[in-house]
Design a protein around this motif. Structure first.
Motif, PDB file in Angstrom:
ATOM      1  N   UNK A   1      42.514  51.654  94.483  1.00 51.04           N
ATOM      2  CA  UNK A   1      41.798  51.532  95.856  1.00 51.04           C
ATOM      3  C   UNK A   1      42.745  52.019  97.084  1.00 51.04           C
ATOM      4  N   UNK A   2      43.959  51.886  96.871  1.00 52.74           N
ATOM      5  CA  UNK A   2      44.854  51.974  98.073  1.00 52.74           C
ATOM      6  C   UNK A   2      44.632  53.497  98.786  1.00 52.74           C
ATOM      7  N   UNK A   3      44.019  54.263  97.619  1.00 51.52           N
ATOM      8  CA  UNK A   3      43.549  55.689  98.513  1.00 51.52           C
ATOM      9  C   UNK A   3      42.781  55.569  99.636  1.00 51.52           C
ATOM     10  N   UNK A   4      41.875  54.704  99.601  1.00 51.05           N
ATOM     11  CA  UNK A   4      41.090  54.505 100.794  1.00 51.05           C
ATOM     12  C   UNK A   4      41.861  54.187 101.942  1.00 51.05           C
ATOM     13  N   UNK A   5      42.778  53.412 101.895  1.00 53.38           N
ATOM     14  CA  UNK A   5      43.848  52.806 103.097  1.00 53.38           C
ATOM     15  C   UNK A   5      44.419  54.026 103.522  1.00 53.38           C
ATOM     16  N   UNK A   6      45.030  54.803 102.482  1.00 52.49           N
ATOM     17  CA  UNK A   6      46.176  55.983 102.775  1.00 52.49           C
ATOM     18  C   UNK A   6      45.459  56.988 103.606  1.00 52.49           C
TER      19      UNK A   6
END
Length: 470
Positions: free
Chosen positions: A178-183
């Motif tokens: 899910x970190x990809x959404x923040x990145x």
């Protein structure tokens, strides 16, 4: 289509060697002229094909460095527009069949047809994921990618097992996919340069509390579809319970097509409310409460042959009346544009038919195909939004002449604007162009461009050499 667009999309690229920079432009031009064709067909001869293979395997080349120029061009297009910019985020997966799948990355084992002895044939499917952010205007014109990330699920191996042992909300976001959404939210906001204009739109997978906090930190907007009934107000109730007491502000009609292409019309009852949304229980010490707007749109009298529509949206944008709530619903409906982008990338450029052997080489080629896909999608929408635009900005004089010659007599009276030539290209790709037909889509346009480049090459070869008579 000429080379001007290629120069625009590669001007911001620096691969550390001028020869690599030139090769990048040549490869992008070849792929843009023949989208969907195999690499040998696109490059026409062995020397150019071999040069492309060497380019994709070069250690100084990466998907991020290839896309740097396109990102910079997207930023310029964003700055040239006014008003809100919708940044659509989503993830897609590329699957391949290989004799050595470990060179790309495992995804799953697929069960195929039944063999003579009764057993099922099995083969390992390999591949990787791409998470992309696509900037569009509120009327649907794509301005380009603003961020893209490629990765293999192997990088997050063990996360699912960890979730089975502890509360998933207690797993640090940095250890999740899910970190990809923040990145992408951070990278896209920085690239656009105007965080207050950006609205990051995502589906239910982007319903992440850390994303809400990051958007507040960067001073940018978000609009996501909720999948979690979060704690609300003082923590003693939930969003669903609060919204159950809210009266409908009115209705909104939406039209859409199902998976079979059948058109539907749905009337939605719209409710909206502003409330305090609490962080997950395991993260309440780390993140503060958020004042957010909740919009629920539920279909009235749905038919029995399909599931009813029910959108639950969360946003930090102001919603003070029914018209503003409907406006946010219309913006969320545009999220489908990135699905169209992925479909064009996979079917138009035939990504999953590439025979490159490693994940790095595939990612480099896919990065270039992303630029080609954006170009085709942009052209399809531009001809709808500004049909009277000057076609010389897109087509060369030779291309316009050949398209004029290929136009049926019954269409010759039409003005020679951008819409005329885009429809002419689409007819080469199988578009029937009947009075009742919808405007041409990306599929017939990229097919038409493949034929147009052959017509241009044939006309060039048919010309007598310079300096000869007769």
């Amino acid at each position: 289509m000429g080379q001007s667009w290629v120069k625009t999309e590669t001007a911001g690229c620096d691969l550390g060697d001028e020869r690599l920079n030139r090769r990048l432009g040549a490869i992008l031009e070849a792929l843009g002229e023949r989208p969907g064709k195999s690499l040998p067909t696109a490059f026409q001869d062995w020397s150019n094909t071999k040069a492309a293979y060497r380019f994709f395997s070069n250690g100084n080349v990466s998907e991020h460095r290839i896309l740097e120029g396109h990102f910079a061009a997207s930023a310029l297009r964003i700055q040239a527009t006014s008003g809100p910019i919708l940044i659509l985020q989503d993830t897609t997966e590329f699957n391949f069949k290989r004799a050595s799948p470990e060179k790309i990355g495992f995804t799953h084992v697929s069960t195929g047809q039944k063999l003579k002895d009764g057993r099922r044939k099995k083969h390992v499917v390999c591949g990787f994921q791409m998470h992309a952010s696509l900037a569009i205007t509120p009327d649907g014109l794509p301005l380009g990618l603003t961020a893209a990330k490629f990765w293999s699920r192997a990088a997050f191996k063990g996360t699912a097992a960890l979730k089975r042992k502890i509360n998933p909300t207690r797993v640090p976001i940095e250890q999740k996919e899910s970190m990809r959404w923040l990145d992408n939210l951070r990278l896209s906001t920085e690239l656009a340069g105007s965080p207050e204009r950006c609205v990051h739109v995502g589906d239910r997978e982007s319903d992440i509390y850390e994303l809400y906090c990051l958007a507040e930190e960067h001073g940018t907007g978000f609009l996501v579809r909720s999948c979690v009934d979060r704690l609300a107000e003082d923590g003693g109730t939930t969003i669903a319970k609060v919204m159950a007491e809210v009266q409908a502000s009115g209705t909104h009609e939406v039209r859409f097509r199902d998976a079979q292409g059948k058109e539907h019309c749905a009337v939605l009852s719209v409710r909206y409310a502003k409330m305090t949304v609490c962080p997950p229980i395991g993260k309440q010490r780390k993140y503060r409460h958020q004042e957010l707007q909740i919009i629920h749109a539920e279909e009235l009298n749905p038919p029995e042959d399909r599931a009813p529509l029910f959108w639950k949206l969360i946003t930090n944008l102001p919603v003070g009346c029914h018209a503003e709530a409907v406006n946010k619903l219309e913006w969320y409906a545009l999220r489908w544009k990135i699905e169209t982008f992925f479909r064009t990338l996979k079917t138009g450029c035939r990504i999953e038919e590439l025979r490159l052997a490693t994940a790095d080489r595939l990612a480099n080629c896919i990065a270039l195909c992303c630029v080609v896909t954006w170009r085709v999608t942009w052209l399809a929408m531009l001809s709808r939004k500004t049909p009277a635009a000057d076609p010389a900005a897109v087509f060369t004089a030779d291309e316009r002449y050949l398209l004029d010659q290929a136009t049926p007599e019954r269409k010759q009276h039409a003005p020679r604007d951008l819409e005329f030539y885009v429809r002419a290209v689409a007819r080469l790709g199988g578009y029937l162009d009947r009075a009742s037909d919808a405007p041409p889509g990306t599929t017939v346009i990229w097919r038409g461009f493949s034929r147009l480049v052959d017509l241009v090459e044939g006309a060039r070869l048919a010309r007598p050499p310079t300096g000869t008579c007769g």
